[in-house]
Design an enzyme around this catalytic site. Structure first.
Site, PDB file in Angstrom:
ATOM      1  N   GLU A  32       0.845  -1.198   0.000  1.00 42.88           N
ATOM      2  CA  GLU A  32       0.000   0.000   0.000  1.00 42.88           C
ATOM      3  C   GLU A  32       0.876   1.242   0.000  1.00 42.88           C
ATOM      4  OE1 GLU A  32      -3.214   0.031  -1.076  1.00 42.88           O
ATOM      5  OE2 GLU A  32      -3.575  -1.421   0.509  1.00 42.88           O
ATOM      6  N   ASP A  35       3.129   2.206  -4.747  1.00 36.58           N
ATOM      7  CA  ASP A  35       3.127   2.326  -6.210  1.00 36.58           C
ATOM      8  C   ASP A  35       3.706   3.654  -6.686  1.00 36.58           C
ATOM      9  OD1 ASP A  35       0.849   3.694  -5.318  1.00 36.58           O
ATOM     10  OD2 ASP A  35      -0.503   2.816  -6.815  1.00 36.58           O
ATOM     11  N   GLY A 119     -16.428   4.531  -2.431  1.00 35.18           N
ATOM     12  CA  GLY A 119     -15.835   4.975  -1.169  1.00 35.18           C
ATOM     13  C   GLY A 119     -15.333   3.851  -0.285  1.00 35.18           C
ATOM     14  N   GLY A 121     -12.845   1.849  -1.147  1.00 33.12           N
ATOM     15  CA  GLY A 121     -11.434   1.582  -1.441  1.00 33.12           C
ATOM     16  C   GLY A 121     -11.223   0.397  -2.361  1.00 33.12           C
ATOM     17  N   LEU A 122     -12.247   0.072  -3.176  1.00 40.19           N
ATOM     18  CA  LEU A 122     -12.120  -1.053  -4.113  1.00 40.19           C
ATOM     19  C   LEU A 122     -11.942  -0.562  -5.543  1.00 40.19           C
ATOM     20  CD1 LEU A 122     -14.887  -3.432  -2.703  1.00 40.19           C
ATOM     21  CD2 LEU A 122     -12.492  -3.235  -2.054  1.00 40.19           C
ATOM     22  N   SER A 125     -13.343   3.991  -9.286  1.00 45.13           N
ATOM     23  CA  SER A 125     -12.924   4.993 -10.282  1.00 45.13           C
ATOM     24  C   SER A 125     -12.078   4.347 -11.377  1.00 45.13           C
ATOM     25  CB  SER A 125     -12.157   6.135  -9.611  1.00 45.13           C
ATOM     26  OG  SER A 125     -11.048   5.652  -8.893  1.00 45.13           O
ATOM     27  N   GLU A 157      -7.416  10.057 -14.379  1.00 42.10           N
ATOM     28  CA  GLU A 157      -7.692  10.321 -12.956  1.00 42.10           C
ATOM     29  C   GLU A 157      -6.873  11.518 -12.462  1.00 42.10           C
ATOM     30  OE1 GLU A 157      -8.680   8.045  -8.883  1.00 42.10           O
ATOM     31  OE2 GLU A 157      -9.061   7.230 -10.855  1.00 42.10           O
ATOM     32  N   ASP A 169      -4.316   0.609  -9.452  1.00 43.53           N
ATOM     33  CA  ASP A 169      -5.746   0.341  -9.550  1.00 43.53           C
ATOM     34  C   ASP A 169      -6.151   0.024 -10.987  1.00 43.53           C
ATOM     35  OD1 ASP A 169      -5.650   0.953  -6.914  1.00 43.53           O
ATOM     36  OD2 ASP A 169      -6.758   2.833  -7.048  1.00 43.53           O
TER      37      ASP A 169
END
Length: 385
Positions: A32, A35, A119, A121-122, A125, A157, A169
């Site tokens: 986490e 990246d 919202g 966190g998966l 977007s 994004e 993502d």
């Protein structure tokens, strides 16, 4: 099924036959905030997905409809620009990326909706961006490479949603593979698949219910803190380009110069990269207990060193540690809300879910939503059969 409802709504609304596309959200097993520091991540695409019905309309008009909240947006195909309508920007940003490549995007119609909880966190977007790009690529025969789709989604994004996300993502939404997690080297963009058997162990997501509204501003601050650390270290070690090149020994040597906050941010990132590599090693051995240990260590680092957790996420991880059959748990995503990811022995899942819901309500007075996730293939066409 939602996908079929969206296709039917499209035919009814626009009276034409659409191309049907699905784009998955993602989990990140571990890695986490690594990246954007050119490190490693270990995501997978999951069966929480966005569905698109799309067709060219022979007009100079882009007509978008959000099925889930019954909202519409229209713009001239040659006048695409960031709008006040937040959800539309993810799709418009993709059109702008095609324009930059010299692709003339004619008018088109699109209805989209999905099962990726916003919202949580998966990465709803990234699924929006990659699904829209995949659909337009098919309709316009632009023959984009999968990595181009991921990168263009990322840039959309950055430029239209103003979130300086890393590539993970979008990469996971495009490159996901059934039954596998995929380690992406965010510097070289090389990637490798590792087995994740969801029969012996289930992925259960616990949604804190806290929308990560702090995430984008704090996210950009964390990036700056990491860059600050690199700039200081580079004065001593000119070969350093990113935190990927930094050792814990170098950080310790210059701890005073870095200052407490930047030191903790940087040491978290260096350690998290090591945890990704160790997780891949133990996954190959099928050692879920060892995988779980890395997840717990990741959460501790995110909470105490990177400071992107929140009380609700910390409570969920602490509760999970008390339940039989839980191998590991941690917060997942940008932070300040969203979900925890929990690896739970298959036969223990019902008891785990019941315990977590009860205790979360008792401790914080909050109701808990949980999702079981199955690892699936990345973005693609779907048919209605």
């Amino acid at each position: 099924m939602l996908a079929h409802d969206i296709a039917a709504a499209f035919r009814q609304h626009f009276d034409s036959e659409p191309l049907l596309v699905r784009a998955p959200g993602r989990i990140n097993l571990i890695g986490e905030h690594t990246d954007y520091n050119a490190g490693y991540v270990l995501p997978a695409a999951i069966d929480k997905e966005m569905y698109f019905a799309v067709a060219l309309n022979q007009q100079n008009l882009i007509r978008l409809r959000a099925y889930d909240f019954d909202a519409s947006f229209e713009v001239a195909a040659d006048a695409v620009a960031p709008s006040e309508t937040e959800w539309a920007n993810y799709l418009l940003g993709v059109v702008a990326q095609l324009h930059k490549r010299g692709v003339q995007v004619p008018g088109f119609d699109c209805i989209f909706g999905g099962t990726v909880p916003a919202g949580a966190g998966l990465s709803s977007s990234a699924a929006l961006e990659c699904g829209m790009l995949f659909a337009l690529d098919h309709l316009l025969h632009t023959q984009l490479e999968p990595m181009q789709i991921a990168k263009m989604g990322q840039t959309a994004e950055h430029e239209y949603a103003k979130v300086m996300c890393g590539l993970m993502d979008q990469f996971a939404s495009v490159f996901g593979r059934d039954g596998k997690v995929v380690r992406l080297d965010c510097r070289s963009l090389e990637y490798e698949y590792f087995p994740f058997d969801t029969t012996a162990c289930r992925i259960v997501l616990c949604n804190s219910g806290v929308k990560h509204s702090l995430a984008s501003s704090e996210y950009n601050t964390r990036r700056q803190e990491c860059e600050q650390g690199v700039a200081i270290l580079r004065q001593h070690y000119p070969q350093i380009e990113t935190l990927r090149d930094v050792t814990l020994a170098q950080l310790a040597t210059h701890r005073n110069e870095l200052g407490d906050v930047v030191y903790r941010r940087c040491s978290y990132v260096v350690e998290e990269n090591q945890r990704v590599e160790e997780t891949c090693r133990v996954l190959m051995q099928g050692d879920l207990t060892a995988v779980g240990k890395q997840l717990y260590a990741s959460h501790t680092g995110l909470s105490e060193k990177y400071e992107v957790s929140c009380k609700e996420l910390d409570v969920l991880v602490r509760l999970a540690q008390n339940v039989p059959g839980v191998y590991g748990a941690r917060m997942m995503g940008g932070g300040f809300g969203g979900c925890t990811i929990n690896l739970v022995a298959t036969e223990q899942v019902p008891a785990f879910v019941e315990y977590m819901k009860t205790k979360y309500q008792q401790e914080l007075g909050l109701s808990l939503e949980t999702y079981e996730a199955t690892i699936v293939d990345g973005v693609g066409l779907f048919n209605q059969a």
